[in-house]
Design a protein around this motif. Structure first.
Motif, PDB file in Angstrom:
ATOM      1  N   GLY A 269      54.608  36.905  48.592  1.00  0.00           N
ATOM      2  CA  GLY A 269      53.656  37.722  47.833  1.00  0.00           C
ATOM      3  C   GLY A 269      54.399  38.416  46.704  1.00  0.00           C
ATOM      4  N   SER A 270      53.890  38.235  45.490  1.00  0.00           N
ATOM      5  CA  SER A 270      54.690  38.647  44.330  1.00  0.00           C
ATOM      6  C   SER A 270      54.109  39.861  43.637  1.00  0.00           C
ATOM      7  CB  SER A 270      54.726  37.491  43.327  1.00  0.00           C
ATOM      8  OG  SER A 270      55.016  36.298  44.013  1.00  0.00           O
ATOM      9  N   SER A 271      54.918  40.345  42.687  1.00  0.00           N
ATOM     10  CA  SER A 271      54.431  41.464  41.856  1.00  0.00           C
ATOM     11  C   SER A 271      53.579  40.855  40.735  1.00  0.00           C
ATOM     12  CB  SER A 271      55.635  42.184  41.267  1.00  0.00           C
ATOM     13  OG  SER A 271      56.398  41.226  40.552  1.00  0.00           O
ATOM     14  N   VAL A 272      53.192  41.691  39.787  1.00  0.00           N
ATOM     15  CA  VAL A 272      52.298  41.206  38.730  1.00  0.00           C
ATOM     16  C   VAL A 272      52.952  40.091  37.936  1.00  0.00           C
ATOM     17  CG1 VAL A 272      51.103  43.420  38.536  1.00  0.00           C
ATOM     18  CG2 VAL A 272      53.136  42.970  37.130  1.00  0.00           C
TER      19      VAL A 272
ATOM     20  N   ALA B 138      45.166  32.982  38.548  1.00  0.00           N
ATOM     21  CA  ALA B 138      46.292  33.612  39.261  1.00  0.00           C
ATOM     22  C   ALA B 138      46.590  34.995  38.678  1.00  0.00           C
ATOM     23  CB  ALA B 138      47.525  32.716  39.170  1.00  0.00           C
ATOM     24  N   THR B 139      46.574  35.083  37.348  1.00  0.00           N
ATOM     25  CA  THR B 139      46.875  36.357  36.687  1.00  0.00           C
ATOM     26  C   THR B 139      45.756  37.362  36.928  1.00  0.00           C
ATOM     27  OG1 THR B 139      48.062  35.133  34.990  1.00  0.00           O
ATOM     28  CG2 THR B 139      47.465  37.418  34.454  1.00  0.00           C
TER      29      THR B 139
ATOM     30  N   ARG C 220      46.321  38.477  40.693  1.00  0.00           N
ATOM     31  CA  ARG C 220      47.579  39.189  40.984  1.00  0.00           C
ATOM     32  C   ARG C 220      47.754  40.385  40.055  1.00  0.00           C
ATOM     33  NH1 ARG C 220      50.389  40.355  45.050  1.00  0.00           N
ATOM     34  NH2 ARG C 220      49.428  42.227  44.272  1.00  0.00           N
TER      35      ARG C 220
ATOM     36  N   GLY D  81      44.370  43.409  38.111  1.00  0.00           N
ATOM     37  CA  GLY D  81      44.582  42.902  39.477  1.00  0.00           C
ATOM     38  C   GLY D  81      43.311  42.987  40.313  1.00  0.00           C
TER      39      GLY D  81
ATOM     40  N   ALA E  14      50.443  33.871  46.340  1.00  0.00           N
ATOM     41  CA  ALA E  14      51.086  34.803  45.397  1.00  0.00           C
ATOM     42  C   ALA E  14      50.518  36.202  45.532  1.00  0.00           C
ATOM     43  CB  ALA E  14      50.888  34.297  43.965  1.00  0.00           C
ATOM     44  N   CYS E  15      49.284  36.308  46.049  1.00  0.00           N
ATOM     45  CA  CYS E  15      48.624  37.622  46.183  1.00  0.00           C
ATOM     46  C   CYS E  15      48.757  38.177  47.602  1.00  0.00           C
ATOM     47  CB  CYS E  15      47.135  37.496  45.850  1.00  0.00           C
ATOM     48  SG  CYS E  15      46.832  37.008  44.152  1.00  0.00           S
TER      49      CYS E  15
ATOM     50  N   VAL F 200      56.385  34.842  39.754  1.00  0.00           N
ATOM     51  CA  VAL F 200      55.973  34.539  41.134  1.00  0.00           C
ATOM     52  C   VAL F 200      57.201  34.083  41.933  1.00  0.00           C
ATOM     53  CG1 VAL F 200      54.548  33.028  42.589  1.00  0.00           C
ATOM     54  CG2 VAL F 200      53.638  33.909  40.426  1.00  0.00           C
TER      55      VAL F 200
END
Ligand code: EPZ
Length: 429
Positions: A8-11, A243-244, A247, A288, A384-385, A414
């Motif tokens: 799970g990633s940051s922005v 995705a953007t 996230r 987000g 990713a979220c 990501v």
């Protein structure tokens, strides 16, 4: 066999160049068979589907020289020795059937097995065959193969019961060498249809009206080779936009034309995503999933919302507060990503052709499986979220339509890694 491991990633942030469109490359590669002269194609991503089409052209006897670094292809269709392709190649991809129109028009006959492709529905070919028959071809189905034959093709008026992308492309290609005028009514209007028509006209064809529901093709005696650059992939761009949006963050998509993504841009703006268009790409800025609005999506033929972005958007909406509804009107079995999303904690129920989504606070990383190309992309977005780490198996599905997706996402922040399953087993051992 490879898999993705995603934390799970940051922005997301950064800039990414969009690759050439798979669904423009495949028909245009097939169209090169309409002449015995050399064509040079640029912007062709080395996707497994494009490599499969290369093998199909080579099985006819054409020479195909690929420069993967420059993403360009030289196609020399002089040495065509047969009018059929091996079963294994015909069943590898759906687009294999797109060689029928060109081979029938140029050689007067073509024999193909039923095509392969994602198992997202029955995907019949009746509209393709209806078009060839209208142009004067005799159609026989024997031992699972479709045989089309015609001493010559004569232009006619064809009404498509459904604006099928593939049928529009196949009939348009066949009609370029038919005697007289062919009119395709209720034609598909996707940007990839326009790209194919532009390529055909660069070869010396006479195609008018591509991008509208009525396409007129006046047959010519001969087509010549062409040098052509295909359009960027609106579906890859839309996937990164989804995705953007979910996230959060700000990215710039280079080389993509906003007018190929109108329904997607409109929907994202409704959800609360800020999108600005410029001459050389799209800027996408999102707070987000926590701050986005639930919405309704219904897939339709272009210029409606594209079915190929249904799964990525279903994934993005899984975390958006409130109730969203996603209705799939194009294919009858295109919700195979939903059970995998539910494994990650999504609250999605399927009712007939709709996914009823109740946004959840969070998704949790899990071991999930890609079932088809766009479903795989949907799982990447969810991972990713999600909180924690996910493993996505069967990513060969994703490799069919996304060129180096992991590199593009890594550059946007990501935490994604491609691992060979054999290697991970070695690690264990
Ligand atoms: C093309 O498939 C794309 N593939 C698909 O992308 C895309 O989802 C689809 O168009 C719709 O936009 C390529 O271009 C290689 P259709 P195609 O003919 O041509 C029915 C991806 O993920 N139909 O427009 O096969 C069919 O069953 C892929 O990149 C008939 O009934 O799509 C479906 O319900 C997936 N008879 C609907 O039309 C026919 O003869 C749309 O199919 C042909 C189609």
């Amino acid at each position: 066999m490879d898999k993705f491991i995603i934390k799970g990633s940051s922005v997301l942030s950064g800039s990414v160049r969009i690759s050439g469109a798979k669904n423009a490359a495949l028909p245009i590669m097939a169209a090169c068979l309409l002449t015995d002269e050399e064509s040079i194609l640029h912007g062709i991503p080395p996707l497994s589907d494009c490599l499969a089409m290369k093998s199909i052209l080579e099985s006819f006897g054409a020479m195909v020289i690929w420069n993967p670094l420059k993403q360009s292809l030289i196609i020399r269709p002089q040495g065509i020795k047969t009018c059929e392709i091996p079963y294994e190649l015909a069943t590898a991809i759906r687009a294999s059937f797109l060689v029928m129109g060109p081979v029938l028009a140029r050689f007067g006959q073509a024999t193909l097995d039923m095509p392969g492709g994602c198992n997202i529905g029955l995907r019949p070919i009746d509209l393709h065959l209806k078009g060839f028959a209208a142009l004067g071809a005799k159609i026989d189905i024997e031992h699972g193969k479709t045989l089309a034959s015609a001493k010559y093709l004569i232009g006619d008026k064809i009404y498509l019961d459904f604006p099928s992308v593939g049928a529009t492309e196949n009939i348009m290609m066949a009609a370029t060498l038919a005697d007289g005028l062919t009119t395709i009514e209720n034609a598909a209007t996707e940007p990839e249809i326009v790209d194919l028509a532009n390529f055909l006209n660069t070869m010396g064809a006479n195609v008018k009206g591509a991008g509208t529901n009525t396409i007129k093709i006046t047959g010519v005696k001969h087509l010549h080779g062409a040098n052509y650059t295909i359009i960027p992939d609106r579906i890859e761009a839309g996937t990164l936009m989804a995705a953007t949006a979910a996230r959060g963050g700000e990215i710039f998509l280079e080389d993509i034309a906003g007018d190929h993504l109108k329904p997607v841009i409109a929907k994202l703006r409704e959800m609360g995503v800020d999108i600005s268009e410029s001459a050389n790409g799209l800027r996408v800025k999102s707070p987000g999933f926590m701050y986005l609005d639930a919405t309704e999506i219904k897939t339709m033929p272009h210029p409606g919302f594209p079915t190929d972005l249904q799964a990525p958007f279903t994934s993005a909406l899984a975390l958006v507060k409130g109730n969203s509804i996603v209705t799939e009107t194009i294919f009858e079995n295109r919700f195979m990503h939903v059970p995998e999303l539910v494994k990650m904690g999504a609250n999605i129920k399927i009712a007939s052709r709709s996914a009823l989504i109740e946004g959840v606070e969070c998704l949790s990383g899990a071991r999930v499986m890609a079932t088809d190309l766009r479903a795989g992309a949907a799982l990447v977005i969810a991972a990713a979220c999600a909180d924690g780490t996910s493993e996505i198996e069967n990513i060969y599905h994703i490799d069919r339509g996304y060129y180096k997706l992991e590199n593009k996402l890594l550059n946007l922040g990501v935490k994604i890694e491609r691992v060979s399953i054999d290697a991970s087993i070695e690690k264990v051992v």
